[in-house]
Write an enzyme that holds these catalytic residues in place. Structure first.
Site, short mmCIF file in Angstrom:
data_model
loop_
_atom_site.label_atom_id
_atom_site.label_comp_id
_atom_site.label_asym_id
_atom_site.label_seq_id
_atom_site.Cartn_x
_atom_site.Cartn_y
_atom_site.Cartn_z
N THR A 105 39.67 18.43 51.87
CA THR A 105 40.06 17.14 51.31
C THR A 105 40.53 17.31 49.87
O THR A 105 39.86 17.97 49.07
CB THR A 105 38.87 16.15 51.38
N CYS A 141 30.42 41.99 28.31
CA CYS A 141 29.02 41.73 28.01
C CYS A 141 28.40 40.83 29.06
O CYS A 141 27.20 40.87 29.28
CB CYS A 141 28.87 41.10 26.63
#
Ligand code: PLP
Length: 396
Positions: free
Chosen positions: A237, A325
Site C-alpha cells: 500500500t 564506528c
C-alpha cells in the site's frame, strides 16, 4: 541553547518546511487507501501521480518510469535483484569497491550464493579506470551497478562514459544516484542509465521514502511481491504522505539546483580552503574537481576521527568520520582504504556535507573551531612527541 551547526547532510537532511506542510494533511484529512473503490481513498491516486510527475521532472524521465520505494537501499536492492531475476542465465555482476553498502553488501552476499562479482578498483583520487571496466565485461554479465557520486568523498564518476561502455554490450546499467539527485542536473531522456536509485531523506524529504527510475523497455522483475501497486512493479500500500513529500522535495530540488552549484559550492570551498590552510598536514580526500558541490572529506593525520567528532559535538558541530564506528570497530572506511589513503590519515578523516540551509557564518564558526581541536588532540596523544618530530621534519 547550544548552537547547532549541521554539516552532515550526506547522512540525512532536514525536512523542508514546504515539504512538511504539503504532507501533513495526508495523515489526518486524506488518510484513505488509494486502492479503495470509494472516492475518499481512490482520489489519492491522482496525488500519487502528481508526485510521480514531479520526481520524473527532476530526473528528465517519463512519469511511467518512476516507482516509489521505502528508501535508497530498497531501490538499490530492487534494481540489482530485479535485473538478476530478469536474466536468470547470467551470473556475473560488475560494481565498484567504493559503493555504498546498499549495493556492495548485497553484491558480496550474492557472491556467497553463487554469483560472480567484479569490484572495480579506484585510484588515489577515487576515480575508476574505464579500461578495467571494459575488460571486465563478459558474455554472462547481467548488470553493471556503479554509483553517480560517492557519499563519503563526493567524488563523481563519469557516468555517461561508463554507460556508453556498458550499453555497447547491451548490458543493464544501474546507477545509485542517492547522493547526486538534487545536487547535480540529471536528464534521463538523454542518459545511458537504465535504472537509477534515489532517496527522499537526502533531499529534504523524510526518511523512509525513495524511488527507482526504470527506463521504458528495460527488463526488470519485481523484488517485493503482493498486490498490483506501482503498475505491478512494487507491491505494498502506497505511503501517501511520504510520496507526496518526495514529490514536493523534488520540485524544490529543481528550484534550488542552481544554488547548489553556486552558493553551496562556495560555502564548501571556503570551509575547505580555510581548514587546509590553517591545519598542518590536513589533506583532502578525493578528486578536487570531479566532486559534489556540497561535500569535502579531509584527513587530519595522527588523530582519531571519533575524537575530533566528539570535540566538535561539544561546540554543536555535527559532521561525520570515515571510520565505521557504528559497527563497533575502528576500521577506516572501505572507500578511503580502496583509495589507498594511508592508515594514519584514513583514521582521522572527517566529512563535512553542506545543504541550502547552511550559511557563511557557520563555515567561519567551523573553521575557527577545527584548528584548536586538532591541536589539542595532538597534544594529548600518547605519541605527541613523535607527531611533533614528524611535522617538523615535513616542514623541512
Ligand atoms: N546509496 C548511497 C550512495 C547513500 O549515500 C545512501 C545513504 O546514505 C544509500 C544508498 C541508502 O539510502 P537510504 O538511507 O535511503 O536507504
Amino acid at each position: 541553547m547550544k548552537k547547532l551547526v549541521y554539516v552532515d547532510n550526506n547522512a540525512t537532511t532536514r525536512v523542508a518546511d514546504e515539504v512538511l506542510e504539503e504532507m501533513l494533511p495526508y495523515f489526518t484529512e486524506h488518510y484513505g487507501n488509494p486502492s479503495s473503490m470509494h472516492t475518499f481513498g481512490g482520489k489519492l491516486y491522482r496525488k500519487i501521480d502528481e508526485a510521480r510527475a514531479k520526481v520524473a521532472d527532476l530526473l528528465g524521465a517519463d512519469h511511467s518510469e518512476i516507482i516509489f520505494t521505502s528508501c535508497g537501499t530498497e531501490s538499490d536492492n530492487a534494481a540489482v535483484r530485479g535485473t538478476l531475476e530478469a536474466y536468470p542465465n547470467k551470473r556475473h555482476i560488475i560494481t565498484t569497491r567504493v559503493e555504498h553498502p546498499a549495493v556492495l553488501s548485497l553484491c558480496q552476499y550474492l557472491a556467497r550464493t553463487g554469483y560472480e562479482v567484479t569490484e572495480l578498483h579506484v585510484d588515489n583520487n577515487g576515480l575508476l579506470d574505464l579500461e578495467e571496466l571494459r575488460s571486465s565485461i563478459r558474455q554472462d554479465t547481467a548488470l553493471v551497478s556503479i554509483m553517480y557520486a560517492n557519499n563519503e568523498t563526493g567524488v563523481i564518476f563519469p557516468i555517461e562514459e561508463i554507460g556508453e561502455i556498458v550499453k555497447e554490450k547491451g548490458i543493464t546499467f544501474h546507477c545509485d544516484a542517492v547522493q547526486a539527485v538534487g545536487k547535480l542536473p540529471l536528464d534521463m531522456s538523454k542518459s545511458t542509465i537504465d535504472m537509477l536509485s534515489l532517496s527522499g531523506h537526502k533531499l529534504h524529504a523524510p526518511k523512509g521514502v525513495g524511488a527507482l527510475y526504470i527506463k521504458k523497455g528495460v527488463k526488470f522483475k519485481p523484488f517485493i511481491l503482493g498486490g498490483h501497486h506501482e503498475n505491478n512493479r512494487r507491491a505494498g500500500t502506497e505511503n501517501v504522505p511520504y510520496i507526496v513529500a518526495l514529490g514536493k522535495a523534488c520540485e524544490l530540488a529543481k528550484k534550488y539546483l542552481a544554488e547548489e552549484q553556486t552558493r553551496v559550492r562556495k560555502l564548501r570551498d571556503k570551509l575547505e580552503n580555510e581548514i587546509l590552510f590553517r591545519v598542518p598536514n590536513a589533506r583532502l580526500n578525493g578528486h578536487k574537481t570531479f566532486r559534489l558541490p556540497n561535500t569535502t572529506n579531509i584527513s587530519f593525520e595522527y588523530v582519531e576521527g571519533e575524537a575530533i567528532l566528539l570535540l566538535l559535538d561539544e561546540v554543536g558541530i555535527c559532521a561525520s568520520s570515515g571510520s565505521a564506528c557504528t559497527s563497533g570497530s575502528l576500521e577506516p572506511s572501505h572507500v578511503l582504504r580502496a583509495m589507498g589513503v594511508p592508515f594514519t590519515a584514513a583514521h582521522g578523516s572527517i566529512r563535512f556535507s553542506m545543504s541550502r540551509y547552511n550559511t557563511e557564518e557557520e563555515m567561519d564558526y567551523i573553521a575557527e573551531h577545527i584548528p584548536p581541536v586538532i591541536r589539542r588532540l595532538k597534544e594529548i596523544s600518547p605519541y605527541a612527541a613523535e607527531i611533533e618530530k614528524l611535522e617538523l621534519a615535513r616542514k623541512g
